[in-house]
Structures are given as C-alpha cells and as structure tokens.
Design a protein around this motif. Structure first.
Motif, PDB file in Angstrom:
ATOM      1  N   TRP A   1      37.538  42.676  37.568  1.00 43.07           N
ATOM      2  CA  TRP A   1      38.907  42.725  38.090  1.00 43.07           C
ATOM      3  C   TRP A   1      38.957  42.948  39.600  1.00 43.07           C
ATOM      4  CZ3 TRP A   1      43.263  42.094  35.082  1.00 43.07           C
ATOM      5  CH2 TRP A   1      43.105  42.195  33.691  1.00 43.07           C
TER       6      TRP A   1
ATOM      7  N   ILE B   1      39.150  38.126  37.810  1.00 44.99           N
ATOM      8  CA  ILE B   1      40.613  38.063  37.722  1.00 44.99           C
ATOM      9  C   ILE B   1      41.207  38.543  39.044  1.00 44.99           C
ATOM     10  CG2 ILE B   1      42.631  38.781  36.401  1.00 44.99           C
ATOM     11  CD1 ILE B   1      40.682  39.475  34.092  1.00 44.99           C
TER      12      ILE B   1
ATOM     13  N   ILE C   1      40.305  33.694  36.550  1.00 40.20           N
ATOM     14  CA  ILE C   1      41.688  33.819  36.067  1.00 40.20           C
ATOM     15  C   ILE C   1      42.488  34.265  37.282  1.00 40.20           C
ATOM     16  CG2 ILE C   1      43.273  35.096  34.580  1.00 40.20           C
ATOM     17  CD1 ILE C   1      40.965  35.393  32.561  1.00 40.20           C
TER      18      ILE C   1
ATOM     19  N   ILE D   1      46.891  36.601  29.834  1.00 41.11           N
ATOM     20  CA  ILE D   1      45.437  36.616  29.658  1.00 41.11           C
ATOM     21  C   ILE D   1      45.056  36.614  28.182  1.00 41.11           C
ATOM     22  CG2 ILE D   1      43.313  37.956  30.042  1.00 41.11           C
ATOM     23  CD1 ILE D   1      44.534  38.852  32.726  1.00 41.11           C
TER      24      ILE D   1
END
Length: 207
Positions: free
Chosen positions: A8, A162, A180, A199
C-alpha cells in the motif's frame, strides 16, 4: 499456493492526508517567505512529489533542501490529528486480512507514518512498513518492491501496489508487479478503481 499480496501507498490511498500535507507546506513556505499557491502546489505534488517540490524551491531560492525538509516534517508531525482514513479503508484492510493476504506499506512519508498508523489502529494489519527513512531509492525505482518480493518470497503476478498517482503505477510497472490505482493507465497490469471498496470486487470477479 502463493497468496495474493498487497503493498500500500499511504497519502491519498489509505490516508486522507493531503489537507494536512498542504497545510504543512504552507507553514514551511511562510517561514521562508516563499509565495504559496495552494492549487499549484496540490497539482505539483500529485503529479510529482513533495520532495521534488522542495528540491525545486530550494534551487530557485538558494535554500538548503534539508532544512526545508526538517521544518516541513516538524510541521506535518504536529498535524497528525488532521489525518483521517480514506472512505472504506478499514473495511478493505479487514477484508484483505480475513482473506489471508499479506499486506505491506511502502510510502515516501517519513517514520511519522508509523505514528499515524499506530494512532489509527492500523499498524497490526501490515507485515512490514517501509518509509522514506528505510533507505530505499524513491519511487519509481523498484528497489523497495524487490526487497519485499525477495524477503517474503512473493509472486510478482499476485503482488499489487495500490496507489493514487502515476508515480505509483510506474513503480509497479518497473517492479514487474500488478497495480491498483485511482487513475487510468496504459500499463496492462493496472486495475483502475474509483473507491477502495472496488478492490474486493476485482478479486471476487476473478474467482
């Protein structure tokens, strides 16, 4: 069977922190009598990074970028209470956790990121948290992803970075992993989302 892993980004992805960041930059600029245009600064840091902004300003005004960084870091640390979760952040972290996916953080934030994650009760979701002070080259260099892939034996085809900026897609692409992102991209490995809740839908659709 290798499980899916998420790495992340924080600002603008899990954390709604841009107002705190902009406020910290405004204070820093004020201390050095640097003109501040909020929208221009916002546009610049979204396209590039806060570090790139400070380097540019330091060069233009013959200032020490390290001093600018120190002042900004102190100002930002005082604004931790202004940092809140992006909508759906805790829900997607819970979903990922329950699905047995490993989760990591790689952010350009300094170690203040650890304090924020601890304060928000998120620290326990992550196997390892890498910040700008972890010693890796900055994005889009793949160095941090390579470290995580090697250390935890992650499958690049099932590892996703992400984020919310073009820089984050470039980092994923250079690292040979999936992306993503809130943005459209020509990178084949990028999955665009409009909200964090999207997601889980991506993965449920693939099952």
């Amino acid at each position: 069977m290798q499980k899916t892993a998420f790495i992340w980004d924080l600002d603008g992805t899990l954390l709604d922190s841009y107002e705190a960041i902009l406020s910290g930059i405004e204070e820093t600029f004020g201390q050095f009598a640097i003109p501040y245009d909020k929208e221009k600064v916002r546009e610049f840091i979204l396209k590039y990074s806060v570090q790139d902004l400070l380097v540019q300003v330091a060069e233009e005004r013959k200032l020490d970028v390290e001093v600018l960084n120190q002042v900004r870091a102190q100002s930002l640390a005082e604004k931790n209470a202004q940092v809140v979760l992006m909508p759906g952040a805790r829900e997607v972290l819970d979903w990922t956790d329950q699905a047995g996916m490993q989760q990591f953080v790689y952010t350009h934030k300094g170690d203040n990121a650890l304090t924020i994650l601890r304060d928000l009760g998120l620290e326990s979701y992550f196997t390892e948290i890498l910040t700008s002070q972890s010693g890796f080259e900055r994005k889009p260099s793949p160095e941090a992803a390579t470290y995580l892939i090697d250390k935890y034996q992650l499958d690049p085809e099932k590892t996703y970075y992400i984020g919310d900026r073009t820089l984050d897609v470039e980092f994923a692409q250079n690292s040979g992993i999936q992306s993503i992102n809130f943005l459209e991209s020509t990178y084949e490995g990028n999955h665009r989302i409009q909200a964090l809740a999207d997601i889980s839908r991506i993965f449920e659709a693939e099952e």
